[in-house]
Motif scaffolding. Structure first.
Motif, mmCIF file in Angstrom:
data_model
loop_
_atom_site.group_PDB
_atom_site.id
_atom_site.type_symbol
_atom_site.label_atom_id
_atom_site.label_comp_id
_atom_site.label_asym_id
_atom_site.label_seq_id
_atom_site.Cartn_x
_atom_site.Cartn_y
_atom_site.Cartn_z
ATOM 1 N N ARG A 3 0.843 -1.185 0.000
ATOM 2 C CA ARG A 3 0.000 0.000 0.000
ATOM 3 C C ARG A 3 0.883 1.241 0.000
ATOM 4 O O ARG A 3 1.615 1.484 0.945
ATOM 5 N N ALA A 4 0.811 1.998 -1.090
ATOM 6 C CA ALA A 4 1.510 3.276 -1.176
ATOM 7 C C ALA A 4 2.960 3.195 -0.690
ATOM 8 O O ALA A 4 3.393 3.949 0.158
ATOM 9 N N GLY A 5 3.724 2.201 -1.214
ATOM 10 C CA GLY A 5 5.131 2.084 -0.855
ATOM 11 C C GLY A 5 5.383 1.354 0.435
ATOM 12 O O GLY A 5 6.528 1.201 0.836
ATOM 13 N N ARG A 6 4.318 0.909 1.129
ATOM 14 C CA ARG A 6 4.495 0.129 2.357
ATOM 15 C C ARG A 6 4.277 -1.338 2.019
ATOM 16 O O ARG A 6 3.143 -1.769 1.880
ATOM 17 N N PRO A 7 5.331 -2.107 1.874
ATOM 18 C CA PRO A 7 5.130 -3.506 1.481
ATOM 19 C C PRO A 7 4.538 -4.329 2.611
ATOM 20 O O PRO A 7 4.726 -4.039 3.795
ATOM 21 N N ARG A 8 3.815 -5.344 2.225
ATOM 22 C CA ARG A 8 3.353 -6.331 3.210
ATOM 23 C C ARG A 8 4.512 -7.255 3.559
ATOM 24 O O ARG A 8 5.145 -7.823 2.673
ATOM 25 N N ILE A 9 4.745 -7.423 4.831
ATOM 26 C CA ILE A 9 5.816 -8.303 5.292
ATOM 27 C C ILE A 9 5.192 -9.431 6.107
ATOM 28 O O ILE A 9 4.485 -9.183 7.097
ATOM 29 N N ALA A 10 5.463 -10.669 5.708
ATOM 30 C CA ALA A 10 5.004 -11.840 6.457
ATOM 31 C C ALA A 10 5.998 -12.142 7.569
ATOM 32 O O ALA A 10 7.197 -12.298 7.306
ATOM 33 N N ILE A 11 5.516 -12.206 8.800
ATOM 34 C CA ILE A 11 6.386 -12.395 9.964
ATOM 35 C C ILE A 11 6.000 -13.692 10.669
ATOM 36 O O ILE A 11 4.841 -13.850 11.091
ATOM 37 N N SER A 12 6.953 -14.605 10.802
ATOM 38 C CA SER A 12 6.712 -15.810 11.613
ATOM 39 C C SER A 12 7.168 -15.508 13.034
ATOM 40 O O SER A 12 8.268 -15.000 13.249
ATOM 41 N N LEU A 13 6.320 -15.838 14.013
ATOM 42 C CA LEU A 13 6.532 -15.346 15.374
ATOM 43 C C LEU A 13 7.584 -16.129 16.154
ATOM 44 O O LEU A 13 7.978 -15.733 17.247
ATOM 45 N N GLY A 14 8.054 -17.271 15.609
ATOM 46 C CA GLY A 14 9.127 -18.012 16.271
ATOM 47 C C GLY A 14 8.633 -18.795 17.469
ATOM 48 O O GLY A 14 7.448 -19.118 17.611
ATOM 49 N N ASP A 15 9.583 -19.091 18.366
ATOM 50 C CA ASP A 15 9.266 -19.882 19.551
ATOM 51 C C ASP A 15 8.367 -19.078 20.492
ATOM 52 O O ASP A 15 8.755 -17.999 20.955
ATOM 53 N N PRO A 16 7.174 -19.590 20.804
ATOM 54 C CA PRO A 16 6.277 -18.821 21.680
ATOM 55 C C PRO A 16 6.812 -18.650 23.088
ATOM 56 O O PRO A 16 6.336 -17.771 23.828
ATOM 57 N N SER A 17 7.798 -19.454 23.488
ATOM 58 C CA SER A 17 8.392 -19.304 24.815
ATOM 59 C C SER A 17 9.657 -18.455 24.804
ATOM 60 O O SER A 17 10.246 -18.208 25.854
ATOM 61 N N GLY A 18 10.077 -18.014 23.627
ATOM 62 C CA GLY A 18 11.271 -17.192 23.511
ATOM 63 C C GLY A 18 10.932 -15.709 23.437
ATOM 64 O O GLY A 18 9.809 -15.286 23.768
#
Length: 333
Positions: A3-18
């Motif tokens: 959107r208007a130069g703001r790319p969508r970034i997919a983020i994997s949240l990693g270890d839920p205990s970390g």
């Protein structure tokens, strides 16, 4: 995708205990307006750590809102989500977040992928043979070889070998592998970071770069032929330079990146600058058809949930993902 130069970034949240959930939350608060986040994690953890971001929570497979979303990829019992108390059962969940984020990028829903730290040991219980994001992404993308780069503001280091025991290092160092590393790094500096004429350096293996054979001859038998072949292939680099000086020369601006021969040779100067100089580094995987970055630290169970984890490296990782995604988008127009 953006959107208007703001790319969508997919983020994997990693270890839920970390520390992944809290550094992700801190980074997204700091980067409001710079990107559109799609965060893949556990429902409870998303609500606990990222609930104040104002992003809608959606189910896997549901349409993704244009302004970003928290994707409730798993719904684990609370006992498996305690900060600093790793639960072996969470390994499959960590892998599911990576898979979902990767899928979002491959299907065009996101322009880049940023991975919060996982526990390799836990993920390996769910997927035997798992040794890290880099190798998993190579297989998922069908790429024979990628290159791990640690990038800070002052120093970028690309590795010829990643996780190799020192006793096996010499055998792992071959002319074709070094040439390939130089070529992938040169191409990424030019095509992903927008450096028109990359200034690349190669670190030596032996003290004083071998001192004309007095301390080893790998510089003349291995590194010099590799540099010549890389130059002929359109990836010129200088060196080999003694490892005790090439990194500070790069940090002072003489080179855009240094190719190091093994893990600790390259990561020690990067992490020293991070810890002492306040220059957070980013792990970026070069040579993939997708964009992938991550912070340069691990799960840090000892400080998880205590409010001590710094989001600086995650902020830098997301900013680098945005930068590369925008460079690739401009090139594709």
């Amino acid at each position: 995708m953006s959107r208007a130069g703001r790319p969508r970034i997919a983020i994997s949240l990693g270890d839920p205990s970390g520390v992944g959930p809290e550094v992700t939350a801190g980074a997204l608060r700091a980067l409001r307006g710079e990107l559109v986040p799609l965060v893949f994690g556990d429902r409870r953890v998303l609500a606990r750590a990222l609930g104040d971001l104002g992003l809608p929570v959606v189910e896997p497979g549901a349409p993704l809102p244009p302004g970003g979303a928290l994707v409730a990829t798993t719904a684990l019992p609370a006992a498996q989500l305690r900060p600093g108390r790793p639960a072996p059962q969470a390994g499959a969940a960590q892998l599911a977040y990576v898979e979902a984020a990767f899928r979002a990028v491959r299907e065009g829903a996101a322009a880049a992928m940023c991975t919060a730290p996982v526990s390799k040991a836990q993920v390996a219980r769910a997927l035997p043979g798992f040794v890290g994001h880099t190798e998993w992404l190579e297989a998922a993308c069908g790429v024979r070889r990628s290159v791990m780069m640690l990038a800070g503001d002052r120093l970028r280091i690309a590795l010829v070998t990643n996780h190799v025991a020192f006793s096996r290092l010499r055998r792992a160092l071959t002319v074709p592998r070094i040439v390939e590393t130089l070529a992938i790094t040169h191409r990424a500096l030019r095509d992903d970071l927008g450096i028109a004429r990359p200034r690349l350096a190669l670190a030596a293996l032996n003290p004083h770069a071998g001192e004309e054979g007095a301390f080893g001859d790998e510089e003349s038998r291995l590194l010099a032929p590799a540099l010549e072949a890389a130059r002929a292939a359109g990836a010129p680099a200088a060196g080999p330079f003694p490892a005790d000086s090439v990194f500070f020369r790069a940090a002072l601006g003489e080179f855009d990146a240094v190719v190091a021969l093994y893990h600790d040779q390259g990561l020690i100067p990067v992490k020293l600058l991070d810890a002492v100089g306040g220059d957070p580094a980013v792990n970026v995987t070069l040579g993939l058809p997708i964009v992938r970055t991550s912070p340069d630290h691990g799960v840090a169970y000892d400080i998880a949930g205590k409010g001590k984890a710094s989001a600086a490296s995650m902020i830098a990782a997301l900013r680098l993902a945005v930068r590369i995604a925008n460079v690739r988008a401009r090139a594709a127009r």
